[in-house]
Design a protein around this motif. Structure first.
Motif, PDB file in Angstrom:
ATOM      1  N   TYR A   1     -18.861  14.480  44.318  1.00 44.84           N
ATOM      2  CA  TYR A   1     -19.201  13.994  45.395  1.00 44.84           C
ATOM      3  C   TYR A   1     -18.466  12.659  45.352  1.00 44.84           C
ATOM      4  CZ  TYR A   1     -22.460  11.394  48.459  1.00 44.84           C
ATOM      5  OH  TYR A   1     -23.052  10.491  49.580  1.00 44.84           O
ATOM      6  N   LEU A   2     -18.450  11.924  44.698  1.00 46.78           N
ATOM      7  CA  LEU A   2     -17.733  10.637  44.720  1.00 46.78           C
ATOM      8  C   LEU A   2     -16.545  10.872  44.621  1.00 46.78           C
ATOM      9  CD1 LEU A   2     -20.008   8.595  41.878  1.00 46.78           C
ATOM     10  CD2 LEU A   2     -19.869   8.138  44.439  1.00 46.78           C
ATOM     11  N   TYR A   3     -15.754  11.904  44.138  1.00 47.99           N
ATOM     12  CA  TYR A   3     -14.361  11.852  44.459  1.00 47.99           C
ATOM     13  C   TYR A   3     -14.074  12.536  45.740  1.00 47.99           C
ATOM     14  CZ  TYR A   3      -9.470  13.452  43.823  1.00 47.99           C
ATOM     15  OH  TYR A   3      -8.175  13.587  44.296  1.00 47.99           O
ATOM     16  N   ASP A   4     -14.846  13.315  46.336  1.00 48.98           N
ATOM     17  CA  ASP A   4     -14.395  13.603  47.848  1.00 48.98           C
ATOM     18  C   ASP A   4     -14.780  12.484  48.529  1.00 48.98           C
ATOM     19  OD1 ASP A   4     -13.703  16.104  47.074  1.00 48.98           O
ATOM     20  OD2 ASP A   4     -15.682  17.133  47.559  1.00 48.98           O
ATOM     21  N   ARG A   5     -15.751  11.690  48.433  1.00 46.00           N
ATOM     22  CA  ARG A   5     -16.191  10.337  49.189  1.00 46.00           C
ATOM     23  C   ARG A   5     -14.829   9.352  48.989  1.00 46.00           C
ATOM     24  NH1 ARG A   5     -20.573   9.088  52.417  1.00 46.00           N
ATOM     25  NH2 ARG A   5     -20.969   7.120  51.375  1.00 46.00           N
ATOM     26  N   SER A   6     -14.485   9.306  48.119  1.00 47.02           N
ATOM     27  CA  SER A   6     -13.263   8.425  47.897  1.00 47.02           C
ATOM     28  C   SER A   6     -11.891   8.919  48.766  1.00 47.02           C
ATOM     29  CB  SER A   6     -12.667   8.334  46.380  1.00 47.02           C
ATOM     30  OG  SER A   6     -12.045   9.524  45.962  1.00 47.02           O
ATOM     31  N   ARG A   7     -11.675  10.189  48.753  1.00 51.49           N
ATOM     32  CA  ARG A   7     -10.634  10.575  49.544  1.00 51.49           C
ATOM     33  C   ARG A   7     -10.937  10.557  51.214  1.00 51.49           C
ATOM     34  NH1 ARG A   7      -6.014  11.307  46.997  1.00 51.49           N
ATOM     35  NH2 ARG A   7      -5.723  12.957  48.397  1.00 51.49           N
ATOM     36  N   ALA A   8     -12.166  10.829  51.316  1.00 44.69           N
ATOM     37  CA  ALA A   8     -12.663  10.544  52.609  1.00 44.69           C
ATOM     38  C   ALA A   8     -12.622   9.317  53.420  1.00 44.69           C
ATOM     39  CB  ALA A   8     -14.096  11.289  53.038  1.00 44.69           C
ATOM     40  N   ARG A   9     -12.812   8.177  52.477  1.00 41.18           N
ATOM     41  CA  ARG A   9     -12.686   6.636  53.038  1.00 41.18           C
ATOM     42  C   ARG A   9     -11.258   6.346  52.848  1.00 41.18           C
ATOM     43  NH1 ARG A   9     -16.490   3.169  49.214  1.00 41.18           N
ATOM     44  NH2 ARG A   9     -14.824   1.348  49.783  1.00 41.18           N
ATOM     45  N   GLY A  10     -10.228   7.175  52.455  1.00 44.77           N
ATOM     46  CA  GLY A  10      -8.858   6.671  52.296  1.00 44.77           C
ATOM     47  C   GLY A  10      -8.587   5.606  51.067  1.00 44.77           C
ATOM     48  N   SER A  11      -9.487   5.661  50.180  1.00 54.93           N
ATOM     49  CA  SER A  11      -9.463   4.765  48.884  1.00 54.93           C
ATOM     50  C   SER A  11      -8.327   5.128  48.081  1.00 54.93           C
ATOM     51  CB  SER A  11     -10.545   5.089  47.766  1.00 54.93           C
ATOM     52  OG  SER A  11     -11.866   4.667  48.714  1.00 54.93           O
TER      53      SER A  11
ATOM     54  N   ALA B   1     -28.441   4.756  43.034  1.00 53.23           N
ATOM     55  CA  ALA B   1     -27.837   3.330  42.704  1.00 53.23           C
ATOM     56  C   ALA B   1     -26.316   3.862  41.771  1.00 53.23           C
ATOM     57  CB  ALA B   1     -28.752   3.048  41.497  1.00 53.23           C
ATOM     58  N   LEU B   2     -26.120   4.770  41.108  1.00 50.82           N
ATOM     59  CA  LEU B   2     -24.986   5.044  40.504  1.00 50.82           C
ATOM     60  C   LEU B   2     -23.866   5.102  41.534  1.00 50.82           C
ATOM     61  CD1 LEU B   2     -23.916   7.617  37.825  1.00 50.82           C
ATOM     62  CD2 LEU B   2     -22.668   7.619  39.834  1.00 50.82           C
ATOM     63  N   CYS B   3     -24.052   5.874  42.639  1.00 51.58           N
ATOM     64  CA  CYS B   3     -23.184   6.130  43.828  1.00 51.58           C
ATOM     65  C   CYS B   3     -22.615   4.760  44.368  1.00 51.58           C
ATOM     66  CB  CYS B   3     -23.584   6.967  44.888  1.00 51.58           C
ATOM     67  SG  CYS B   3     -23.648   8.640  44.037  1.00 51.58           S
ATOM     68  N   ARG B   4     -23.870   3.693  44.673  1.00 49.20           N
ATOM     69  CA  ARG B   4     -23.594   2.444  45.272  1.00 49.20           C
ATOM     70  C   ARG B   4     -22.499   1.587  44.270  1.00 49.20           C
ATOM     71  NH1 ARG B   4     -28.860   2.509  46.183  1.00 49.20           N
ATOM     72  NH2 ARG B   4     -29.287   0.920  44.640  1.00 49.20           N
ATOM     73  N   VAL B   5     -23.105   1.654  42.907  1.00 46.48           N
ATOM     74  CA  VAL B   5     -21.979   0.798  41.866  1.00 46.48           C
ATOM     75  C   VAL B   5     -20.463   1.409  42.169  1.00 46.48           C
ATOM     76  CG1 VAL B   5     -21.545   0.520  39.557  1.00 46.48           C
ATOM     77  CG2 VAL B   5     -23.926   0.206  40.615  1.00 46.48           C
ATOM     78  N   VAL B   6     -20.274   2.632  42.074  1.00 41.62           N
ATOM     79  CA  VAL B   6     -19.112   3.412  42.232  1.00 41.62           C
ATOM     80  C   VAL B   6     -18.436   2.914  43.580  1.00 41.62           C
ATOM     81  CG1 VAL B   6     -17.528   5.209  42.171  1.00 41.62           C
ATOM     82  CG2 VAL B   6     -19.497   5.274  40.650  1.00 41.62           C
ATOM     83  N   GLU B   7     -18.884   3.100  44.567  1.00 41.74           N
ATOM     84  CA  GLU B   7     -18.536   2.839  46.038  1.00 41.74           C
ATOM     85  C   GLU B   7     -18.269   1.351  46.180  1.00 41.74           C
ATOM     86  OE1 GLU B   7     -19.027   6.201  48.985  1.00 41.74           O
ATOM     87  OE2 GLU B   7     -21.071   5.890  48.389  1.00 41.74           O
TER      88      GLU B   7
END
Length: 357
Positions: free
Chosen positions: A254-264, A172-178
């Motif tokens: 995890y969320l920082y790496d996800r942000s980089r992977a999605r080109g945010s 749930a936290l990750c969904r809110v951030v993403e």
């Protein structure tokens, strides 16, 4: 007036949830609220709330505030609820606040782990430490069990089974951030915890690695801005978490790496670690209570902590709203990165880390 939290023990089983519900009623149409997950607690289902103020357009920056990831660290939820209460009360008369909210999105998850809060445990009701639960492995060995262990939920810092999905509260936290933060042109988060030594720290990733984060120049600039704007607030030690210890499974890694992977676009995740040992030092009897180890129990200390961090919260919102004025451009980024690397990563003797976090 909204419900006020007088201490970590005030109210019923979940005074924090009562405070959130009171704020929702008080704020009316100004505060967007929804339940992003429900946690089974016997015959009850405890809501995980997400609360929002301000704009939603992707062109504006966004700031996320998170608390209660660890159920025993209730003061993290309390400082966020105190700040949110201040914002809600100011909505009645503060034109400058309304102008700010037209230019920024504010997202609050004050109680990420209501089941752990109800049970007075660090972990969620399944025995999993949410801050060791992401599918992230450290680059090297970590201190056991502090860095995360898969042996048993009966031991602290349990990561969950290797083949299992992340816990629903973590998801749930990750969904809110993403979904609500990363799509914006600039976003930053502050996750409020307690229990590490006697100094208030502001940590940034990585927890899994001692290598510098890509946005190091941005964080270094933000740190310098805060010290310049608030020269009497130098009680925060701002540093990468890995200078103290490394861990597996950190959600912000995890969320920082996800942000980089999605080109945010630019995303800065920060963690406030309030130094709870100082509260125990001033009142040693607190050491015999699980809540006492992580929360200021004396009413006057509790109220002081609720006031102490408001300047930081205001600063982060102002910095996000004005990010285009201070974020380093490409001509300055390399030099600032090297200055930050020297400041934070040059070898220095470090005291042993307390077993919290």
């Amino acid at each position: 007036m909204a419900h006020v939290l007088h201490s970590p023990f005030s109210g019923g089983d979940n005074p924090e949830l009562e405070a959130i519900q009171s704020l929702i009623r008080r704020a009316g149409r100004h505060l967007r609220s929804d339940i992003v997950h429900e946690v089974a607690a016997g015959r009850e289902r405890l809501p995980v709330y997400c609360l929002e103020l301000g704009a939603t357009a992707a062109e504006v920056p966004a700031v996320g505030f998170f608390g209660g990831v660890h159920g025993v660290e209730r003061i993290g939820s309390h400082v966020l609820l105190a700040y949110l209460q201040s914002l809600v009360e100011r909505l009645e008369w503060d034109e400058l606040l309304h102008e700010t909210l037209r230019r920024v999105r504010l997202v609050f998850m004050p109680v990420v782990n209501p089941g752990g809060m109800r049970r007075r445990t660090r972990a969620n009701p399944s025995g999993v430490d949410l801050m060791r639960n992401a599918p992230v492995e450290a680059d090297h060995s970590v201190p056991w069990p502090l860095g995360g262990q898969r042996l048993s939920p009966l031991l602290p810092w349990y990561r969950g089974r290797r083949d299992a999905d992340m816990q629903p509260e973590a998801q749930a936290l990750c969904r809110v951030v993403e979904e609500r933060l990363l799509p914006h042109r600039f976003s930053l988060t502050l996750d409020c915890h307690s229990g590490f030594g006697m100094t208030d720290r502001i940590w940034f990733p990585y927890a899994r690695s001692r290598q510098p984060i890509d946005c190091l120049a941005d964080i270094y600039t933000l740190r310098n801005l805060f010290h310049s704007a608030h020269p009497y607030h130098h009680f925060y030690l701002i540093e990468p978490q890995a200078r103290r210890y490394t861990t597996h499974g950190d959600l912000w890694d995890y969320l920082y790496d996800r942000s980089r992977a999605r080109g945010s676009r630019r995303f800065i995740p920060l963690t406030l670690e309030m130094g709870s040992w100082l509260w125990v030092k001033k009142r040693p009897a607190q050491a015999f209570s699980m809540l006492g180890i992580f929360n200021p129990i004396a009413p006057h200390r509790h109220q002081r902590i609720l006031r102490k961090h408001l300047t930081l919260f205001d600063f982060l919102i102002r910095a996000a709203t004005s990010h285009q004025r201070w974020l380093p451009d490409n001509t300055r980024r390399h030099a600032l990165h090297e200055s930050a690397r020297t400041y934070w990563y040059d070898p220095q003797p470090r005291p042993p880390a307390p077993l919290h976090g």
